[in-house]
Design a protein around this motif. Structure first.
Motif, PDB file in Angstrom:
ATOM      1  N   ARG A  42       4.243  33.677  22.566  1.00  0.00           N
ATOM      2  CA  ARG A  42       5.219  34.386  21.750  1.00  0.00           C
ATOM      3  C   ARG A  42       6.561  34.507  22.483  1.00  0.00           C
ATOM      4  O   ARG A  42       6.637  34.382  23.708  1.00  0.00           O
ATOM      5  CB  ARG A  42       4.710  35.808  21.441  1.00  0.00           C
ATOM      6  N   GLU A  43       7.593  34.778  21.709  1.00  0.00           N
ATOM      7  CA  GLU A  43       8.938  34.933  22.278  1.00  0.00           C
ATOM      8  C   GLU A  43       8.970  36.020  23.344  1.00  0.00           C
ATOM      9  O   GLU A  43       9.597  35.869  24.402  1.00  0.00           O
ATOM     10  CB  GLU A  43       9.918  35.264  21.150  1.00  0.00           C
ATOM     11  N   ASP A  44       8.274  37.137  23.077  1.00  0.00           N
ATOM     12  CA  ASP A  44       8.325  38.265  24.016  1.00  0.00           C
ATOM     13  C   ASP A  44       7.397  38.093  25.220  1.00  0.00           C
ATOM     14  O   ASP A  44       7.296  38.969  26.075  1.00  0.00           O
ATOM     15  CB  ASP A  44       8.001  39.577  23.290  1.00  0.00           C
ATOM     16  N   ALA A  45       6.706  36.956  25.308  1.00  0.00           N
ATOM     17  CA  ALA A  45       5.782  36.733  26.423  1.00  0.00           C
ATOM     18  C   ALA A  45       6.475  36.178  27.659  1.00  0.00           C
ATOM     19  O   ALA A  45       5.950  36.291  28.769  1.00  0.00           O
ATOM     20  CB  ALA A  45       4.670  35.779  25.998  1.00  0.00           C
TER      21      ALA A  45
ATOM     22  N   ARG B 245      -0.048  37.054  27.770  1.00  0.00           N
ATOM     23  CA  ARG B 245      -0.939  37.322  26.636  1.00  0.00           C
ATOM     24  C   ARG B 245      -1.179  38.819  26.434  1.00  0.00           C
ATOM     25  O   ARG B 245      -2.134  39.216  25.766  1.00  0.00           O
ATOM     26  CB  ARG B 245      -2.277  36.626  26.854  1.00  0.00           C
TER      27      ARG B 245
ATOM     28  N   TYR C 171       0.350  40.950  24.599  1.00  0.00           N
ATOM     29  CA  TYR C 171       0.395  41.336  23.182  1.00  0.00           C
ATOM     30  C   TYR C 171      -0.944  41.045  22.516  1.00  0.00           C
ATOM     31  O   TYR C 171      -1.481  41.879  21.768  1.00  0.00           O
ATOM     32  CB  TYR C 171       1.511  40.592  22.455  1.00  0.00           C
ATOM     33  N   GLU C 172      -1.492  39.865  22.761  1.00  0.00           N
ATOM     34  CA  GLU C 172      -2.743  39.475  22.121  1.00  0.00           C
ATOM     35  C   GLU C 172      -3.890  40.374  22.556  1.00  0.00           C
ATOM     36  O   GLU C 172      -4.707  40.800  21.736  1.00  0.00           O
ATOM     37  CB  GLU C 172      -3.064  38.012  22.445  1.00  0.00           C
TER      38      GLU C 172
ATOM     39  N   HIS D 280       7.019  23.005  15.810  1.00  0.00           N
ATOM     40  CA  HIS D 280       7.625  24.254  15.378  1.00  0.00           C
ATOM     41  C   HIS D 280       8.644  23.915  14.300  1.00  0.00           C
ATOM     42  O   HIS D 280       9.616  23.201  14.555  1.00  0.00           O
ATOM     43  CB  HIS D 280       8.315  24.968  16.539  1.00  0.00           C
TER      44      HIS D 280
ATOM     45  N   GLN E 250      -0.301  25.664  15.102  1.00  0.00           N
ATOM     46  CA  GLN E 250      -1.146  26.587  15.864  1.00  0.00           C
ATOM     47  C   GLN E 250      -1.406  26.068  17.278  1.00  0.00           C
ATOM     48  O   GLN E 250      -1.548  26.862  18.213  1.00  0.00           O
ATOM     49  CB  GLN E 250      -2.462  26.818  15.128  1.00  0.00           C
TER      50      GLN E 250
END
Length: 324
Positions: A198-201, A17, A19-20, A309, A304
């Motif tokens: 997310r993809e980058d997580a 998390r 990014y968030e 997806h 959400q």
């Protein structure tokens, strides 16, 4: 140590998390900081993210203190109890930062206004995080007067609010009068939504499991396919793999997934959906093409939550979860 043990580990759901947390901090560190509303269904890790935000701000020299109030526990049932909860929490945070001289004794809500004067003169701020707003906004004992009190604070340059809830704040109000308060308007019109990872997580999320040896691509693909990035499900699966200390083959992931399905996790996710949402989810699990005909608000809610997806359920576990 099992980094995915969520029973008492504050940071378990903060993994992945970053990014968030960074995005919320950016909104708070603007020249004119925002009041931020963080939205997301149960089990996505809102509280963990808000704890991380609180910790970062408490170390920021531009902010004299930050406080996170978990309204799910000892939930205030009246305006006065809510005001006193905020005042005592701020006073405690100031004392912990060696700023007891800024606290008027006995502590009352009224001390926050002169405190804001002092902080504005010193070009400093304080952050008040109200986590679990769902727990209080449905209380009939809370009135518009309370929210107007908080509005006056939120308009001060020295005070900013961050809230955590499952839905937009105004929509959660128990009374029409509370819903008309302008307090809800001080929050940026674009809430920060938390949903599936997310993809980058994934690299950070999997790092405690992989250790010195990167996981083989087939195992990573299997983990992602089984969970769809749904936070509660993902952490439960990774916890199982870490406990077994074995994540070298796809069959290891399948065995761990079986153990998760026998746990309380699927039932908790399922019970958090109302009957109508369960029906829609079950239909999409059985016939993916039905997702295209879902009402927009239903598709948004399922998306959400990380359950859907595009037009498909995000995980092979979907049928088993729906069967609950």
């Amino acid at each position: 140590m099992n980094y995915y043990d969520v029973t008492g580990a504050d940071d378990a759901l903060t993994l992945g998390r970053e990014y968030e947390v960074s995005a919320i901090l950016q909104r708070l560190r603007k020249k004119t900081p925002e009041n931020v509303s963080v939205l997301g269904p149960r089990f996505v890790g809102k509280s963990a993210v808000l704890r991380a935000v609180c910790a970062h701000i408490s170390e920021d020299p531009a902010w004299i203190a930050s406080v996170r109030i978990d309204l799910r526990h000892n939930t205030p049932a009246s305006d006065e109890l809510f005001r006193l909860r905020i005042a005592n929490s701020v006073a405690h945070a100031l004392r912990a930062k060696g700023q007891a001289d800024l606290v008027d004794e006995p502590v009352r809500f009224a001390f926050l206004d002169p405190l804001a004067d002092l902080l504005e003169d010193a070009d400093q701020r304080i952050l008040i995080i109200l986590d679990g707003m769902d727990s209080v906004l449905g209380k009939p004992g809370l009135t518009r007067e309370l929210w107007d009190n908080l509005l006056a604070l939120a308009r001060r340059k020295a005070i900013r609010f961050v809230t955590g809830s499952r839905a937009r704040l105004r929509d959660l109000c128990a009374s029409e009068a509370s819903a008309t308060s302008d307090f809800w308007n001080v929050f940026h019109p674009n809430p920060h939504f938390l949903g599936a990872f997310r993809e980058d997580a994934w690299p950070r999320l999997l790092s405690p499991l992989s250790g010195a040896r990167p996981l083989v691509p087939e195992v990573v693909t299997a983990i992602r396919a089984q969970t769809g990035g749904i936070p509660y499900l993902t952490v439960a699966l990774l916890h199982q793999l870490a406990e077994r200390d074995c994540a070298t083959k796809e069959v290891d992931v399948e065995m761990a997934a079986d153990a998760v399905l026998e746990s309380d996790v699927p039932g908790a996710l399922w019970n958090d959906c109302d009957e109508e949402l369960r029906g829609h989810f079950a239909r999409v699990a059985a016939e993916p093409q039905t997702a295209t005909s879902l009402p927009a608000d239903v598709l948004r809610d399922l998306t959400q939550r990380g359950l859907v997806h595009g037009t498909r359920c995000r995980m092979p576990m979907a049928d088993a979860v729906a069967a609950r």
